[in-house]
Motif scaffolding. Sequence first.
Motif, PDB file in Angstrom:
ATOM      1  N   VAL A 136      -9.918  28.509  31.455  1.00 32.74           N
ATOM      2  CA  VAL A 136     -11.180  27.916  31.872  1.00 32.74           C
ATOM      3  C   VAL A 136     -12.238  29.012  31.911  1.00 32.74           C
ATOM      4  O   VAL A 136     -11.918  30.196  31.873  1.00 32.74           O
ATOM      5  N   ILE A 137     -13.491  28.583  31.974  1.00 30.52           N
ATOM      6  CA  ILE A 137     -14.594  29.532  32.067  1.00 30.52           C
ATOM      7  C   ILE A 137     -15.530  29.091  33.177  1.00 30.52           C
ATOM      8  O   ILE A 137     -15.568  27.916  33.544  1.00 30.52           O
ATOM      9  N   VAL A 138     -16.282  30.017  33.694  1.00 29.09           N
ATOM     10  CA  VAL A 138     -17.345  29.709  34.642  1.00 29.09           C
ATOM     11  C   VAL A 138     -18.649  29.848  33.860  1.00 29.09           C
ATOM     12  O   VAL A 138     -18.892  30.870  33.220  1.00 29.09           O
ATOM     13  N   MET A 139     -19.442  28.799  33.886  1.00 29.46           N
ATOM     14  CA  MET A 139     -20.667  28.796  33.088  1.00 29.46           C
ATOM     15  C   MET A 139     -21.745  28.073  33.878  1.00 29.46           C
ATOM     16  O   MET A 139     -21.479  27.037  34.499  1.00 29.46           O
ATOM     17  N   GLY A 140     -22.940  28.594  33.871  1.00 31.67           N
ATOM     18  CA  GLY A 140     -24.054  27.922  34.530  1.00 31.67           C
ATOM     19  C   GLY A 140     -24.370  26.599  33.855  1.00 31.67           C
ATOM     20  O   GLY A 140     -24.295  26.485  32.620  1.00 31.67           O
ATOM     21  N   ILE A 141     -24.729  25.599  34.648  1.00 34.75           N
ATOM     22  CA  ILE A 141     -24.970  24.270  34.071  1.00 34.75           C
ATOM     23  C   ILE A 141     -26.245  24.209  33.243  1.00 34.75           C
ATOM     24  O   ILE A 141     -26.429  23.279  32.465  1.00 34.75           O
ATOM     25  N   GLU A 142     -27.105  25.210  33.367  1.00 38.84           N
ATOM     26  CA  GLU A 142     -28.316  25.225  32.550  1.00 38.84           C
ATOM     27  C   GLU A 142     -27.972  25.241  31.062  1.00 38.84           C
ATOM     28  O   GLU A 142     -28.737  24.749  30.228  1.00 38.84           O
ATOM     29  N   ALA A 143     -26.797  25.788  30.733  1.00 42.16           N
ATOM     30  CA  ALA A 143     -26.362  25.793  29.336  1.00 42.16           C
ATOM     31  C   ALA A 143     -26.163  24.376  28.814  1.00 42.16           C
ATOM     32  O   ALA A 143     -26.408  24.096  27.636  1.00 42.16           O
ATOM     33  N   ILE A 144     -25.745  23.464  29.677  1.00 44.53           N
ATOM     34  CA  ILE A 144     -25.573  22.065  29.267  1.00 44.53           C
ATOM     35  C   ILE A 144     -26.928  21.443  28.982  1.00 44.53           C
ATOM     36  O   ILE A 144     -27.086  20.673  28.032  1.00 44.53           O
ATOM     37  N   GLY A 145     -27.926  21.783  29.783  1.00 37.54           N
ATOM     38  CA  GLY A 145     -29.284  21.310  29.506  1.00 37.54           C
ATOM     39  C   GLY A 145     -29.751  21.783  28.142  1.00 37.54           C
ATOM     40  O   GLY A 145     -30.328  21.021  27.362  1.00 37.54           O
ATOM     41  N   SER A 146     -29.467  23.048  27.834  1.00 39.84           N
ATOM     42  CA  SER A 146     -29.823  23.586  26.515  1.00 39.84           C
ATOM     43  C   SER A 146     -29.048  22.885  25.411  1.00 39.84           C
ATOM     44  O   SER A 146     -29.595  22.631  24.331  1.00 39.84           O
ATOM     45  N   LEU A 147     -27.784  22.563  25.680  1.00 38.90           N
ATOM     46  CA  LEU A 147     -26.977  21.849  24.684  1.00 38.90           C
ATOM     47  C   LEU A 147     -27.588  20.477  24.391  1.00 38.90           C
ATOM     48  O   LEU A 147     -27.721  20.078  23.233  1.00 38.90           O
ATOM     49  N   TYR A 148     -27.962  19.746  25.438  1.00 37.44           N
ATOM     50  CA  TYR A 148     -28.635  18.456  25.232  1.00 37.44           C
ATOM     51  C   TYR A 148     -29.852  18.634  24.327  1.00 37.44           C
ATOM     52  O   TYR A 148     -30.045  17.907  23.351  1.00 37.44           O
ATOM     53  N   GLN A 149     -30.681  19.610  24.664  1.00 38.32           N
ATOM     54  CA  GLN A 149     -31.911  19.830  23.899  1.00 38.32           C
ATOM     55  C   GLN A 149     -31.604  20.141  22.441  1.00 38.32           C
ATOM     56  O   GLN A 149     -32.236  19.600  21.529  1.00 38.32           O
ATOM     57  N   GLU A 150     -30.617  20.989  22.187  1.00 39.46           N
ATOM     58  CA  GLU A 150     -30.270  21.347  20.807  1.00 39.46           C
ATOM     59  C   GLU A 150     -29.682  20.170  20.042  1.00 39.46           C
ATOM     60  O   GLU A 150     -29.948  20.001  18.844  1.00 39.46           O
ATOM     61  N   LEU A 151     -28.881  19.353  20.709  1.00 38.44           N
ATOM     62  CA  LEU A 151     -28.326  18.173  20.037  1.00 38.44           C
ATOM     63  C   LEU A 151     -29.443  17.235  19.582  1.00 38.44           C
ATOM     64  O   LEU A 151     -29.383  16.652  18.504  1.00 38.44           O
ATOM     65  N   PHE A 152     -30.469  17.094  20.403  1.00 41.58           N
ATOM     66  CA  PHE A 152     -31.619  16.268  20.016  1.00 41.58           C
ATOM     67  C   PHE A 152     -32.435  16.946  18.921  1.00 41.58           C
ATOM     68  O   PHE A 152     -32.975  16.273  18.042  1.00 41.58           O
ATOM     69  N   ASN A 153     -32.531  18.274  18.960  1.00 42.25           N
ATOM     70  CA  ASN A 153     -33.291  19.002  17.941  1.00 42.25           C
ATOM     71  C   ASN A 153     -32.670  18.877  16.550  1.00 42.25           C
ATOM     72  O   ASN A 153     -33.382  18.829  15.550  1.00 42.25           O
ATOM     73  N   VAL A 154     -31.349  18.847  16.477  1.00 40.54           N
ATOM     74  CA  VAL A 154     -30.678  18.816  15.167  1.00 40.54           C
ATOM     75  C   VAL A 154     -30.260  17.411  14.745  1.00 40.54           C
ATOM     76  O   VAL A 154     -29.829  17.206  13.611  1.00 40.54           O
ATOM     77  N   GLY A 155     -30.358  16.448  15.645  1.00 38.65           N
ATOM     78  CA  GLY A 155     -29.926  15.085  15.305  1.00 38.65           C
ATOM     79  C   GLY A 155     -30.774  14.066  16.028  1.00 38.65           C
ATOM     80  O   GLY A 155     -31.983  14.192  16.126  1.00 38.65           O
ATOM     81  N   ASP A 156     -30.114  13.063  16.544  1.00 40.21           N
ATOM     82  CA  ASP A 156     -30.801  12.027  17.305  1.00 40.21           C
ATOM     83  C   ASP A 156     -29.934  11.641  18.493  1.00 40.21           C
ATOM     84  O   ASP A 156     -28.887  12.235  18.723  1.00 40.21           O
ATOM     85  N   ILE A 157     -30.347  10.635  19.220  1.00 37.75           N
ATOM     86  CA  ILE A 157     -29.616  10.254  20.422  1.00 37.75           C
ATOM     87  C   ILE A 157     -28.199   9.779  20.101  1.00 37.75           C
ATOM     88  O   ILE A 157     -27.263  10.065  20.838  1.00 37.75           O
ATOM     89  N   ILE A 158     -28.018   9.089  18.994  1.00 42.73           N
ATOM     90  CA  ILE A 158     -26.677   8.605  18.623  1.00 42.73           C
ATOM     91  C   ILE A 158     -25.753   9.782  18.335  1.00 42.73           C
ATOM     92  O   ILE A 158     -24.611   9.820  18.803  1.00 42.73           O
ATOM     93  N   ALA A 159     -26.237  10.763  17.584  1.00 45.02           N
ATOM     94  CA  ALA A 159     -25.423  11.944  17.283  1.00 45.02           C
ATOM     95  C   ALA A 159     -25.063  12.679  18.567  1.00 45.02           C
ATOM     96  O   ALA A 159     -23.920  13.110  18.749  1.00 45.02           O
ATOM     97  N   ALA A 160     -26.018  12.825  19.480  1.00 45.71           N
ATOM     98  CA  ALA A 160     -25.757  13.499  20.755  1.00 45.71           C
ATOM     99  C   ALA A 160     -24.702  12.749  21.563  1.00 45.71           C
ATOM    100  O   ALA A 160     -23.785  13.358  22.119  1.00 45.71           O
ATOM    101  N   GLN A 161     -24.810  11.429  21.604  1.00 46.83           N
ATOM    102  CA  GLN A 161     -23.829  10.617  22.325  1.00 46.83           C
ATOM    103  C   GLN A 161     -22.432  10.805  21.752  1.00 46.83           C
ATOM    104  O   GLN A 161     -21.464  10.991  22.498  1.00 46.83           O
ATOM    105  N   VAL A 162     -22.319  10.744  20.444  1.00 41.44           N
ATOM    106  CA  VAL A 162     -21.014  10.859  19.788  1.00 41.44           C
ATOM    107  C   VAL A 162     -20.382  12.222  20.061  1.00 41.44           C
ATOM    108  O   VAL A 162     -19.212  12.319  20.446  1.00 41.44           O
ATOM    109  N   VAL A 163     -21.151  13.285  19.890  1.00 41.75           N
ATOM    110  CA  VAL A 163     -20.623  14.634  20.101  1.00 41.75           C
ATOM    111  C   VAL A 163     -20.192  14.823  21.556  1.00 41.75           C
ATOM    112  O   VAL A 163     -19.080  15.286  21.825  1.00 41.75           O
ATOM    113  N   MET A 164     -21.040  14.458  22.491  1.00 40.01           N
ATOM    114  CA  MET A 164     -20.722  14.663  23.911  1.00 40.01           C
ATOM    115  C   MET A 164     -19.557  13.780  24.356  1.00 40.01           C
ATOM    116  O   MET A 164     -18.697  14.210  25.112  1.00 40.01           O
ATOM    117  N   ARG A 165     -19.512  12.548  23.873  1.00 39.36           N
ATOM    118  CA  ARG A 165     -18.406  11.645  24.238  1.00 39.36           C
ATOM    119  C   ARG A 165     -17.081  12.170  23.693  1.00 39.36           C
ATOM    120  O   ARG A 165     -16.075  12.205  24.412  1.00 39.36           O
TER     121      ARG A 165
END
Length: 197
Positions: free
Chosen positions: A40-69
């Motif tokens: 396991v790793i310890v990671m600040g949750i702000e990285a997840i916020g950045s991940l959301y933003q990048e998923l939207f930057n490179v795709g759309d909401i459907i792509a983000a949903q699929v990847v995260m799910r």
Amino acid sequence: MVGVNQNDEEYPMKAADFNMQQALQFQPQHGLLKLGDSRVIVMGIEAIGSLYQELFNVGDIIAAQVVMRRFGEANGRERARMVKDVFKPENQMEWLAFGPTIHAWEGVGLPKLAVFEHDAAAKKFRLLVEFKDSYLAEQYTRVMGPATEPVCWQLAGYIAGYCSEVFGMDLHCRETKCVAKGDPHCEFDTRPRSEWL
């Protein structure tokens, strides 16, 4: 990581007895942190916020949903297998109980079981979880602003994967309420995939 009695005999651990402070194995000399056999790793949750933003930057909401799910489902299945192998819960309900217990210790949020119905013979299943303080809803609104639909896709995937592994069923989870869209708490409804899709 099972319990040990006075005669050094192992017994299954109960979720209520789980203590992550005792369960984590710190190995800084190797750059490792483990929970059971799982790294396991310890990671600040702000990285997840950045991940959301990048998923939207490179795709759309459907792509983000699929990847995260999918990410969440794989994580949920792996965690359920680790719990079974390491803590050896004595039955399915105890195995299930480790899921929310570990989430609370991890700081993911505070899940509360609202509805549980299971009939293995009839292949019926329903799990309704109310979830307070979802780190995903928090980070989504921090980065993207208010949502118009539920956004805790990784948690929905995790719950589906964990429960599918525990109960040996093909389950699907939908988030039906979400703090990111103004609901008082997040809510996850898990049922057989055939009922949802």
